[in-house]
Every structure is written in structure tokens, then in C-alpha cells.
Enzyme design. Sequence first.
Site, PDB file in Angstrom:
ATOM      1  N   THR A  11      -1.498  -4.570  -8.674  1.00 35.78           N
ATOM      2  CA  THR A  11      -1.716  -4.678 -10.112  1.00 35.78           C
ATOM      3  C   THR A  11      -1.031  -5.944 -10.627  1.00 35.78           C
ATOM      4  O   THR A  11      -0.079  -6.444 -10.035  1.00 35.78           O
ATOM      5  CB  THR A  11      -1.197  -3.448 -10.878  1.00 35.78           C
ATOM      6  N   ALA A  13      -2.485  -8.803 -10.683  1.00 41.71           N
ATOM      7  CA  ALA A  13      -2.848  -9.823  -9.693  1.00 41.71           C
ATOM      8  C   ALA A  13      -3.490 -11.061 -10.295  1.00 41.71           C
ATOM      9  O   ALA A  13      -3.850 -11.982  -9.562  1.00 41.71           O
ATOM     10  CB  ALA A  13      -3.790  -9.211  -8.652  1.00 41.71           C
ATOM     11  N   SER A  14      -3.614 -11.132 -11.614  1.00 46.96           N
ATOM     12  CA  SER A  14      -4.262 -12.283 -12.237  1.00 46.96           C
ATOM     13  C   SER A  14      -3.329 -13.472 -12.400  1.00 46.96           C
ATOM     14  O   SER A  14      -3.785 -14.587 -12.661  1.00 46.96           O
ATOM     15  CB  SER A  14      -4.845 -11.893 -13.600  1.00 46.96           C
ATOM     16  N   ILE A  17       3.859 -13.043 -10.442  1.00 43.72           N
ATOM     17  CA  ILE A  17       4.341 -12.326  -9.259  1.00 43.72           C
ATOM     18  C   ILE A  17       3.204 -11.552  -8.602  1.00 43.72           C
ATOM     19  O   ILE A  17       3.121 -11.477  -7.379  1.00 43.72           O
ATOM     20  CB  ILE A  17       5.500 -11.378  -9.634  1.00 43.72           C
ATOM     21  N   GLY A  18       2.314 -10.975  -9.411  1.00 41.20           N
ATOM     22  CA  GLY A  18       1.189 -10.225  -8.859  1.00 41.20           C
ATOM     23  C   GLY A  18       0.285 -11.108  -8.026  1.00 41.20           C
ATOM     24  O   GLY A  18      -0.103 -10.757  -6.910  1.00 41.20           O
ATOM     25  N   SER A 141      13.322  -4.647 -12.281  1.00 40.70           N
ATOM     26  CA  SER A 141      13.915  -5.868 -12.836  1.00 40.70           C
ATOM     27  C   SER A 141      15.419  -5.714 -12.813  1.00 40.70           C
ATOM     28  O   SER A 141      15.943  -4.589 -12.790  1.00 40.70           O
ATOM     29  CB  SER A 141      13.438  -6.064 -14.284  1.00 40.70           C
ATOM     30  N   TYR A 154      11.700  -3.327 -22.668  1.00 40.87           N
ATOM     31  CA  TYR A 154      11.513  -3.757 -21.279  1.00 40.87           C
ATOM     32  C   TYR A 154      12.604  -3.179 -20.381  1.00 40.87           C
ATOM     33  O   TYR A 154      12.323  -2.663 -19.300  1.00 40.87           O
ATOM     34  CB  TYR A 154      11.509  -5.284 -21.217  1.00 40.87           C
TER      35      TYR A 154
END
Length: 196
Positions: A11, A13-14, A17-18, A141, A154
Amino acid sequence: MKVKGKTAVVTGASSGIGRGTAVALARHGCNVALVARNKEELENTKKQCEAYGVKATVHVTDLTDRAQIDSLPERVLAEHEAVDLLYNIAGICASGKLFEVSDEAFDRVMNLDFMAVAYCMRRFLPHLMTRPEAHIVNCASIQAMLSFVGDAAYSASKAAVRALSDAARFELADDTNVMVSYVIMGGVNSNLVLNS
């Protein structure tokens, strides 16, 4: 776990890090199911992955929409024989103190950064449990351990990911072949930071 010949769902992936994770997996011979909202950027990631001779598929999905998460395993398995790995990387943040951030922004962070992780795990686990070996990797994180001022939503979401990952790892350890890990990321120059 050797990833060559396996299939991973990634997920986020666009970009960031993905994307980096998906391309690294492809470089090691792993097929990838690429998940995010941005079709154009997913197609760019797909091209980068296919350069390594693996199968890469695009699955445009809003991970804050439970119905789209519910249908994701079926959509992935329509194009891949099996799923061996799940990388939950998609994430956003909403800068601002707890009392300043809007309810909508707070909900968006919690829905994508925590609830999407939980529900992707829940929906893919029945498939992962049928594999000889499988692994879930969740992106946490440093803020899961050390909260930053002005980033309460976050920090809370990543602490929840850490706790969920620990609980799932213990629950699955005795009678399944599914491992669960989380990665404590530091600061990364990605779209998450740039768009916060």
C-alpha cells in the site's frame, strides 16, 4: 523469508517509501500488487517494477473506504495466484496541535494510518494463513515511541500500529506461519512530509 517468486501487496505504492519498497521487492524477484489512489503514479511504479521481470499489477484503492478494502483481496487474487506478503505503508499526517486540527483531518489520519492497516491485515490474513510462510510488515514511525508537538494525530495512529502489530504477532505465533513486523521509520523526505 526469501521474497523471490513470492507476491507482495504494497500500500502507498504510488510514491515515497511505498514506491521504494515495491521497487526493492521487484529487484529481488518478488511480484507486486501496487495499491494507492493515484493511478498515474501507480502506473509509474509498475513500470519501474516490471523492469526487473516480475509481475506488477495496479489496484487503485481509497484505503479510507472500508468497502474498497473489503474488495481488495479479491481484486489482487484475480491477478495473482496467491499473496505471501503484505506491506502496509500508505500514510498521511495532519500538522497541528490536538485542539487545532479539524475533526475531518484527525479522522483522515486515523482512518488511513491506523484503521486501513488494521482492516488490510484482517482482510488478507485468511489468505496469508494458507501459505507455507507469510509476513505482514507495517510502517510505524519514531513517533510511535516519541510523540512530536504539533503532530498528535499521526503520533497516535503510529502508536496504535505498533501496538496492533505486537498483538497480532503474539496471536499468530503459535499456530500459523504468518510473521508480523513493524518498522520504526525516522524522518524521510517523502510526499507525506511535503504534503503535511
